[in-house]
Enzyme design. Structure first.
Site, PDB file in Angstrom:
ATOM      1  N   HIS A  16      59.578  37.189  56.181  1.00 14.09           N
ATOM      2  CA  HIS A  16      58.891  36.809  54.928  1.00 14.09           C
ATOM      3  C   HIS A  16      59.863  37.012  53.777  1.00 14.09           C
ATOM      4  O   HIS A  16      59.984  38.117  53.242  1.00 14.09           O
ATOM      5  CB  HIS A  16      57.629  37.674  54.782  1.00 14.09           C
ATOM      6  N   HIS A  18      61.384  34.661  50.417  1.00 12.40           N
ATOM      7  CA  HIS A  18      61.447  33.406  49.647  1.00 12.40           C
ATOM      8  C   HIS A  18      62.870  33.281  49.131  1.00 12.40           C
ATOM      9  O   HIS A  18      63.321  34.142  48.365  1.00 12.40           O
ATOM     10  CB  HIS A  18      60.481  33.451  48.468  1.00 12.40           C
ATOM     11  N   GLU A 199      46.856  39.053  50.054  1.00 14.96           N
ATOM     12  CA  GLU A 199      47.806  39.802  49.211  1.00 14.96           C
ATOM     13  C   GLU A 199      47.004  40.294  48.002  1.00 14.96           C
ATOM     14  O   GLU A 199      46.793  41.475  47.815  1.00 14.96           O
ATOM     15  CB  GLU A 199      48.964  38.883  48.779  1.00 14.96           C
TER      16      GLU A 199
HETATM   17  N1  ADE Z   1      56.037  33.047  45.993  1.00 12.46           N
HETATM   18  C1  ADE Z   1      57.074  33.874  46.018  1.00 12.46           C
HETATM   19  N2  ADE Z   1      56.678  35.121  46.286  1.00 12.46           N
HETATM   20  C2  ADE Z   1      55.341  35.087  46.449  1.00 12.46           C
HETATM   21  C3  ADE Z   1      54.348  36.047  46.748  1.00 12.46           C
HETATM   22  N3  ADE Z   1      54.624  37.351  46.943  1.00 12.46           N
HETATM   23  N4  ADE Z   1      53.063  35.637  46.836  1.00 12.46           N
HETATM   24  C4  ADE Z   1      52.757  34.368  46.636  1.00 12.46           C
HETATM   25  N5  ADE Z   1      53.653  33.424  46.357  1.00 12.46           N
HETATM   26  C5  ADE Z   1      54.940  33.772  46.256  1.00 12.46           C
HETATM   27 ZN    ZN Z   2      55.720  35.943  49.769  1.00  7.26          ZN
END
Ligand code: ADE
Ligand code: ZN
Length: 342
Positions: A16, A18, A199
């Site tokens: 995970h 980005h 989240e």
């Molecule tokens: N885009 C980048 N990081 C994120 C996260 N923690 N939650 C949702 N979208 C994201």
């Molecule tokens: Zn994320």
């Protein structure tokens, strides 16, 4: 002492991450200068002050602003290359990297620009030190289903390089069910499926990711503990959760690391894994996340090894490759623990 040694010595997986969230302040400022883009900060001190978030949206606002400095092929190459060098340093032997096409296409930057930069860096890292990777193309959930379908169509020439689709951005108000049909189409193309859920959003969003999107993994998922039937379901179905401890603290999902529920989830036999999410915004890469857990939660050797093995199990690697790396984890940890005198 041996936990710290194990964190750096063991081969690891990241599930995970980005890539746009690995844009470090030095590259951010260099590219802003190169393209004559005005940012509301011009030095490290101002950036550190600005990266003080109260929730997911306050972070996303700066994340999209930061990504606006990524314009040409070399910018995307530099971004990916620097992250991959960090993987080498942290002993991350396999990484499943998310990228957000719409963050770039919405600004008029074509798939050919970012995909060429990403692939140049990925090929170089594979050739130079055998870096293994998969790419996960994530849809921005605050945009429409139509925009996600357009993105899937634009990705068509690059599908051989894309392993899975994901779902990210503003969770509250954008439940997974909004993208049922897009994920169904992605599945028909042979792509795996992951989605951010639980989240900030409630357990219902995790159920929706499972039932409506047919996901192979849940990103985050820490709010599952509010629903015992959901916890049972996740355990029974061996559904991986890609948890991001430092991210959760920076975005105020938990007040501090001592409050984080990751080890409780691990000890309930949930398939939890540790990940960095957006390391340059949240204060650390993968090894920093493990180290923070060791310090605040007193994570011991057994828990660390179990978490690392979970990441291999939850990855999209072949069974054979998973077995190979899990054996390596056993061999290296046995030699370190056996030799250790402290
Ligand atoms: N885009 C980048 N990081 C994120 C996260 N923690 N939650 C949702 N979208 C994201
Ligand atoms: Zn994320």
């Amino acid at each position: 002492m041996s936990v710290k040694k194990l964190i750096s010595a063991l081969p690891k997986v990241e599930l995970h991450l980005h890539i746009e969230g690995s844009l470090e302040p030095d590259l951010l400022m260099e590219l802003a200068d190169k393209h004559q883009i005005n940012l509301p900060y011009s030095n490290l001190e101002q950036i550190n002050l600005a990266y003080n978030f109260e929730d997911l949206q306050s972070f996303l606002d700066l994340y999209y602003l930061g990504a606006s400095v990524l314009i040409d092929e070399d910018d995307f190459y530099q971004l990916m290359w620097r992250y991959l060098c960090k993987c080498k340093e942290d002993n991350v032997v396999h990484t499943e990297i998310m990228f957000d096409p719409q963050t770039h296409t919405e600004r008029g930057i074509d798939f050919s620009v970012f995909m060429s930069g990403f692939l140049r860096a990925l090929n170089q890292a594979e050739a130079e030190w055998g870096q293994s990777h998969h790419l996960i193309m994530s849809f921005l959930r605050h945009l429409s289903e139509e925009s996600a379908f357009d993105t899937l169509a634009a990705a068509n020439p690059y599908l051989e390089h894309i392993h899975a689709v994901g779902l990210d951005s503003s969770e509250l108000g954008n439940p997974p069910g909004k993208f049922t049909r897009v994920f169904e189409s992605a599945g028909k193309l042979g792509l795996k499926r992951v989605a951010h859920a639980g989240e900030e959003g409630p357990p219902e969003y995790i159920w929706s990711a499972i039932n409506d999107l047919n996901v192979d993994r849940i990103d985050h998922g820490v709010r599952c503990v509010e629903d015992p039937a959901l916890v049972d379901h996740l355990i029974t179905h061996n559904m991986p959760l890609t948890v991001c401890p430092l991210s959760n603290i920076k975005l105020c999902v938990f007040d501090n690391m001592q409050q984080h529920n990751i080890l409780e989830m691990l000890n309930q036999e949930l398939l939890v894994t540790v990940n960095a999410d957006d390391p340059s915004y949240f204060g650390g890469y993968l090894n920093d996340n493990y180290a923070a857990m060791h310090e605040a939660l007193e994570m011991d050797e057994k828990e660390l090894i179990k978490l690392i093995k979970n990441s291999f199990k939850a990855s999209f690697l072949s069974q054979e490759t998973k077995q190979h790396w899990i054996q390596q984890v056993d061999n290296i940890s046995n030699s370190i623990l056996y030799e250790s005198t402290d």
